[in-house]
Design an enzyme around this catalytic site. Structure first.
Site, PDB file in Angstrom:
ATOM      1  N   ASN A 274      33.687 -21.793   7.937  1.00  0.00           N
ATOM      2  CA  ASN A 274      33.356 -20.416   7.341  1.00  0.00           C
ATOM      3  C   ASN A 274      32.844 -19.468   6.550  1.00  0.00           C
ATOM      4  O   ASN A 274      32.039 -20.552   5.854  1.00  0.00           O
ATOM      5  CB  ASN A 274      34.688 -19.621   6.803  1.00  0.00           C
TER       6      ASN A 274
ATOM      7  N   PHE B 213      33.180 -14.076   0.124  1.00  0.00           N
ATOM      8  CA  PHE B 213      34.071 -13.218  -1.383  1.00  0.00           C
ATOM      9  C   PHE B 213      34.815 -12.071  -0.138  1.00  0.00           C
ATOM     10  O   PHE B 213      34.775 -10.577  -1.045  1.00  0.00           O
ATOM     11  CB  PHE B 213      33.749 -13.291  -2.197  1.00  0.00           C
TER      12      PHE B 213
ATOM     13  N   ASN C 103      35.796 -18.857  -9.664  1.00  0.00           N
ATOM     14  CA  ASN C 103      35.366 -19.836  -8.690  1.00  0.00           C
ATOM     15  C   ASN C 103      33.879 -19.867  -8.668  1.00  0.00           C
ATOM     16  O   ASN C 103      32.981 -18.528  -8.451  1.00  0.00           O
ATOM     17  CB  ASN C 103      35.861 -19.044  -7.503  1.00  0.00           C
TER      18      ASN C 103
ATOM     19  N   SER D  23      31.462 -21.150  -3.908  1.00  0.00           N
ATOM     20  CA  SER D  23      31.431 -20.412  -2.565  1.00  0.00           C
ATOM     21  C   SER D  23      29.993 -21.044  -2.868  1.00  0.00           C
ATOM     22  O   SER D  23      29.102 -20.972  -2.878  1.00  0.00           O
ATOM     23  CB  SER D  23      31.897 -19.473  -2.494  1.00  0.00           C
TER      24      SER D  23
ATOM     25  N   ASN E 108      28.941 -19.222  -0.185  1.00  0.00           N
ATOM     26  CA  ASN E 108      28.696 -17.711   0.818  1.00  0.00           C
ATOM     27  C   ASN E 108      28.116 -16.927   0.460  1.00  0.00           C
ATOM     28  O   ASN E 108      28.126 -15.711   0.960  1.00  0.00           O
ATOM     29  CB  ASN E 108      29.982 -17.967   2.101  1.00  0.00           C
ATOM     30  N   THR E 109      28.018 -17.020  -0.923  1.00  0.00           N
ATOM     31  CA  THR E 109      27.347 -16.154  -1.762  1.00  0.00           C
ATOM     32  C   THR E 109      26.152 -16.660  -2.650  1.00  0.00           C
ATOM     33  O   THR E 109      25.754 -17.144  -3.484  1.00  0.00           O
ATOM     34  CB  THR E 109      28.596 -15.846  -2.622  1.00  0.00           C
TER      35      THR E 109
ATOM     36  N   LYS F 287      36.806 -24.393 -10.504  1.00  0.00           N
ATOM     37  CA  LYS F 287      36.702 -24.487  -8.872  1.00  0.00           C
ATOM     38  C   LYS F 287      34.725 -24.497  -8.877  1.00  0.00           C
ATOM     39  O   LYS F 287      34.050 -24.159  -8.919  1.00  0.00           O
ATOM     40  CB  LYS F 287      37.382 -23.599  -8.107  1.00  0.00           C
TER      41      LYS F 287
ATOM     42  N   ASN G  83      35.396 -27.167  -3.590  1.00  0.00           N
ATOM     43  CA  ASN G  83      35.132 -26.333  -2.316  1.00  0.00           C
ATOM     44  C   ASN G  83      35.314 -26.507  -0.967  1.00  0.00           C
ATOM     45  O   ASN G  83      35.377 -27.909  -0.427  1.00  0.00           O
ATOM     46  CB  ASN G  83      34.478 -24.634  -2.799  1.00  0.00           C
TER      47      ASN G  83
ATOM     48  N   SER H  95      43.238 -25.057   5.247  1.00  0.00           N
ATOM     49  CA  SER H  95      42.876 -25.263   6.693  1.00  0.00           C
ATOM     50  C   SER H  95      43.237 -26.409   7.475  1.00  0.00           C
ATOM     51  O   SER H  95      43.906 -25.146   8.638  1.00  0.00           O
ATOM     52  CB  SER H  95      41.064 -26.172   6.873  1.00  0.00           C
TER      53      SER H  95
END
Length: 342
Positions: free
Chosen positions: A110, A114, A168, A171, A173-174, A205, A234, A306
């Site tokens: 993914n 966020f 968090n 991630s 993805n940021t 996390k 993560n 998942s």
């Protein structure tokens, strides 16, 4: 293991299937969750950070980003549901497509970014009466000028309603978010959010891609700032051997291929913290045996996400029944007795 709805869901785009699932669970919750699934076994009950969990199996953040289906998710048997990641302001996340099944690998990639409807909207829809523990996972907006201020805003609001709050910073993805896992930025963040949380349990996390010095640094910072638990971890930006044609997609990898890395990082954090901080294991957990292995490796709680994509809604109760049987097989009377015993 398959489940009856899998062919229909897998015929849809992954994100659309996910949204339909959340809507269905939300409807089930509004109807009072008839046929709720629970494994009521006293051996599975445990207390972490002063919170009583009916069982150690939690649903990881990312499934119910906006707190729409808490009642339905608890009714699947989870001892805890972690909502989020929530940011102070709504944001759309990254461009679609951004969620990919790796069917041959029982994995997911993914790059959601966020996406959520904002903290206040989620807080307004959370159920007051709950079947299990509720965690709220908070993050910073992508365009925030002061990310620590965003975390303080999130923790302050979430601490008023949640049983625990997770910050968090893991991630992938940021852009730049994982920079908060290091040095003075980490310490400033933990000091500010610890103060904002007050007496509410505060969890951190982290990513599974951290190496030795960074793990030691995080462990010291968490202990120094009196955080209540570490979630490890993560999604990963690494790529073990994968068979799926979607393996080349960018983003964070989760699911079965993450298990080996996640196990090792759990052990590393157990050593680095000297078992002074409760650890919550995430990544590649899809069976009672795997959950048991993580607990024996030092996890006080486990989370999954998942594996539900591939095994369906019956998975939580299967894991819990198998976990209880394994505890009894080895002579443990409780989860607590088994933590770190391996």
């Amino acid at each position: 293991m398959t489940f009856p709805m899998r062919p229909a869901l897998f015929a849809l785009d992954a994100e659309r299937a996910h949204r339909l699932t959340i809507r269905g669970l939300a409807l089930w919750g509004r109807l009072g969750t008839p046929g709720a699934r629970q494994v009521a076994d006293p051996a599975l009950a445990t207390t972490v950070a002063g919170i009583r969990f009916a069982n150690p199996l939690g649903l990881a953040a990312g499934v119910d980003k906006d707190g729409e289906a808490v009642a339905g998710l608890h009714a699947l048997g989870f001892g805890a549901v972690e909502v989020g990641t929530l940011t102070p302001l709504p944001q759309p996340g990254n461009p679609k497509p951004r969620l990919f099944r790796l069917i041959e690998d029982e994995a997911v990639i993914n790059r959601m970014g966020f996406n959520n409807g904002g903290l206040q909207a989620a807080l307004g829809r959370l159920p007051v009466s709950r079947r299990g523990v509720l965690g709220l996972n908070v993050g910073a907006n992508k365009d925030a000028g002061d990310r620590i201020a965003d975390y303080v805003t999130g923790v302050t609001a979430a601490a008023k309603v949640a049983d625990y709050v997770t910050i968090n910073i893991s991630s992938p993805n940021t852009p730049g978010l994982r920079d908060l896992q290091h040095g003075s930025a980490l310490r400033d963040l933990l000091a500010a959010t610890r103060a904002a949380a007050g007496t509410r349990p505060l969890f951190l996390k982290v990513a599974p891609d951290l190496e030795g010095p960074a793990i030691d640094d995080i462990a010291r910072a968490v202990i120094d700032n009196r955080l209540d638990a570490l979630i490890i971890g993560n999604t990963t930006i690494s790529r073990p051997p994968l068979a799926s044609t979607n393996a080349s997609e960018s983003g964070g990898l989760s699911g079965a291929p993450l298990a080996t890395l996640a196990r090792q990082k759990l052990r590393d954090f157990r050593v680095a913290t000297g078992a002074a901080v409760p650890l919550i294991a995430v990544g590649g957990i899809g069976s009672g045996a795997e959950a048991y292995d993580r607990i024996r490796a030092g996890a006080s709680l486990v989370q999954l996400y998942s594996a539900m994509v591939y095994a369906g809604p019956g998975l939580p109760t299967r894991i819990l029944r198998d976990l209880a049987a394994l505890l009894r097989r080895d002579g443990y009377g409780s989860i607590t007795e088994a933590v770190g015993a391996g």
